[in-house]
Motif scaffolding. Sequence first.
Motif, mmCIF file in Angstrom:
data_model
loop_
_atom_site.group_PDB
_atom_site.id
_atom_site.type_symbol
_atom_site.label_atom_id
_atom_site.label_comp_id
_atom_site.label_asym_id
_atom_site.label_seq_id
_atom_site.Cartn_x
_atom_site.Cartn_y
_atom_site.Cartn_z
ATOM 1 N N MET A 1 7.812 -0.642 1.978
ATOM 2 C CA MET A 1 6.904 -0.219 3.036
ATOM 3 C C MET A 1 6.962 1.298 3.216
ATOM 4 S SD MET A 1 4.659 -1.312 5.227
ATOM 5 C CE MET A 1 4.940 -3.022 5.644
ATOM 6 N N GLY A 2 8.171 1.860 3.059
ATOM 7 C CA GLY A 2 8.297 3.307 3.192
ATOM 8 C C GLY A 2 7.478 4.035 2.149
ATOM 9 N N ARG A 3 7.441 3.503 0.931
ATOM 10 C CA ARG A 3 6.657 4.133 -0.126
ATOM 11 C C ARG A 3 5.166 4.083 0.203
ATOM 12 N NH1 ARG A 3 6.847 2.112 -6.367
ATOM 13 N NH2 ARG A 3 9.042 1.914 -5.845
ATOM 14 N N LEU A 4 4.708 2.953 0.730
ATOM 15 C CA LEU A 4 3.287 2.836 1.087
ATOM 16 C C LEU A 4 2.907 3.854 2.160
ATOM 17 C CD1 LEU A 4 2.815 -1.042 1.239
ATOM 18 C CD2 LEU A 4 2.253 0.500 -0.638
ATOM 19 N N PHE B 1 2.113 3.641 -4.279
ATOM 20 C CA PHE B 1 2.123 2.203 -4.536
ATOM 21 C C PHE B 1 3.070 1.926 -5.699
ATOM 22 C CE2 PHE B 1 0.077 -1.839 -6.004
ATOM 23 C CZ PHE B 1 0.285 -2.541 -4.825
ATOM 24 N N LEU B 2 3.195 0.663 -6.079
ATOM 25 C CA LEU B 2 4.004 0.319 -7.240
ATOM 26 C C LEU B 2 3.414 0.949 -8.498
ATOM 27 C CD1 LEU B 2 4.592 -3.502 -6.604
ATOM 28 C CD2 LEU B 2 6.160 -1.627 -6.108
ATOM 29 N N VAL C 1 -1.674 -0.946 5.786
ATOM 30 C CA VAL C 1 -0.957 0.331 5.904
ATOM 31 C C VAL C 1 -1.929 1.503 5.820
ATOM 32 C CG1 VAL C 1 0.758 1.835 4.830
ATOM 33 C CG2 VAL C 1 1.188 -0.639 4.997
ATOM 34 N N ALA C 2 -2.918 1.409 4.930
ATOM 35 C CA ALA C 2 -3.861 2.517 4.749
ATOM 36 C C ALA C 2 -4.592 2.847 6.044
ATOM 37 C CB ALA C 2 -4.857 2.171 3.643
ATOM 38 N N ALA C 3 -4.853 1.831 6.860
ATOM 39 C CA ALA C 3 -5.576 2.053 8.117
ATOM 40 C C ALA C 3 -4.785 2.903 9.096
ATOM 41 C CB ALA C 3 -5.929 0.713 8.750
ATOM 42 N N THR C 4 -3.466 3.045 8.878
ATOM 43 C CA THR C 4 -2.619 3.811 9.807
ATOM 44 C C THR C 4 -2.317 5.220 9.293
ATOM 45 O OG1 THR C 4 -0.518 3.073 8.811
ATOM 46 C CG2 THR C 4 -1.533 1.637 10.464
ATOM 47 N N GLN D 1 -5.198 8.474 -1.319
ATOM 48 C CA GLN D 1 -4.252 8.406 -2.431
ATOM 49 C C GLN D 1 -3.726 6.979 -2.622
ATOM 50 O OE1 GLN D 1 -1.016 11.237 -2.254
ATOM 51 N NE2 GLN D 1 0.323 9.914 -3.484
ATOM 52 N N LEU D 2 -3.358 6.318 -1.508
ATOM 53 C CA LEU D 2 -2.820 4.965 -1.597
ATOM 54 C C LEU D 2 -3.873 3.994 -2.122
ATOM 55 C CD1 LEU D 2 -0.640 2.846 -1.102
ATOM 56 C CD2 LEU D 2 -1.388 2.721 1.296
ATOM 57 N N GLU D 3 -5.094 4.102 -1.628
ATOM 58 C CA GLU D 3 -6.153 3.196 -2.064
ATOM 59 C C GLU D 3 -6.484 3.367 -3.539
ATOM 60 O OE1 GLU D 3 -8.580 2.561 2.152
ATOM 61 O OE2 GLU D 3 -9.248 4.087 0.712
ATOM 62 N N GLU D 4 -6.492 4.612 -4.019
ATOM 63 C CA GLU D 4 -6.791 4.850 -5.431
ATOM 64 C C GLU D 4 -5.659 4.349 -6.330
ATOM 65 O OE1 GLU D 4 -7.606 8.993 -5.820
ATOM 66 O OE2 GLU D 4 -9.651 8.841 -5.001
#
Length: 348
Positions: A1-4, A9-10, A85-88, A96-99
């Motif tokens: 969760m910290g990475r997200l 992401f993975l 998570v992206a919504a926060t 970046q997370l979504e891509e």
Amino acid sequence: MGRLRQGQFLTAPEIYRLVDTAQYRLDDQSEDDSTKGVKSQVVDLHRVRMRRKAVHVDRQAVGVANHATRLRYIFAYFDFLVGYVAATLPRPLKVQLEEDSKQVLSVLRAQVPEVPVGGKLGAREGMSEEDQQRLLATVHPDSPQNPWKRGFVRHRNWLIVVLLLATGMRRGELLNIRISDLQQRKPLVNIVRRPHEAGDRRLIQPTPKTRERTVELRPSIMKAVWEHIALRDEIRVARTHGYLIVSEDGPELGYKSVDRIFADIRGACRGIEIDLSSHVMRHTWNDRFSEQAEAMALSEVAEERARNEQQGWADNSKSAATYTRRYAARKGRELSLKLQEKLDVPDQ
């Protein structure tokens, strides 16, 4: 969760490792020494290592359909988690997370195996009548072919085979039975769900996957159960907990021990025509149930309801198709031969 939360992401290599791990049963996997003594039903992906030593040659992958289902659930969970998570996150980290997740999740989706429709050659089946008799003769406590040396182990392992064949229950359901689940004056056993039981000292707790139910045994089998309890109660450690099936030293028996028991049986029952395991007992019970239902002339609806009740399946479950391949194949061959009689081809 910290990475997200950092917009990461993975990686693709981590996904490939996860895909490989997901094709095996949880109890066929080994964790680093740093996790020993930690009682958890969750396996840390970064610590898990598949056992490669020769002693573990019996490690088997789950079925293709099971593997595919696991990966689809993993994909859905990651997809949900990324969106949550992206919504926060601030916009740069969100983008970046979504891509990153979109690219890596596409890798995961591509790894979901295709599941063949219908039956297939090599699918797990129940045992033939001849092999059932050979199995019972081999594991009988007084049999010279019995592969175990000590009396308690001989009786316990014979009882395990008898109960699995008699009821079609899963090994997890058997290992979860407590003496309090037995009814004193009736040959009845309650199959009870106990997720995360505080008193269970096994690292991986056996958990029934099906509904709670009551299973009836023939009086002779119930008598054998109570005889085994008398042997069990001679072990001091066994008296400190309520589980029926225990090791020779007294602690509750685990999944791996059952697998080793059937590995010993395979070694003793040379020539048996099927790759014997505890789950094959469940397939065998369902084949025998179909044969008995046919002999009793039960309607299809009555047979389905009775089977679902005995196996702990939902009323509308179609799981029987998975467990009756041998019976269905035999009936299909019989019908096919009847059709061929009408061709009237002369004998050569």
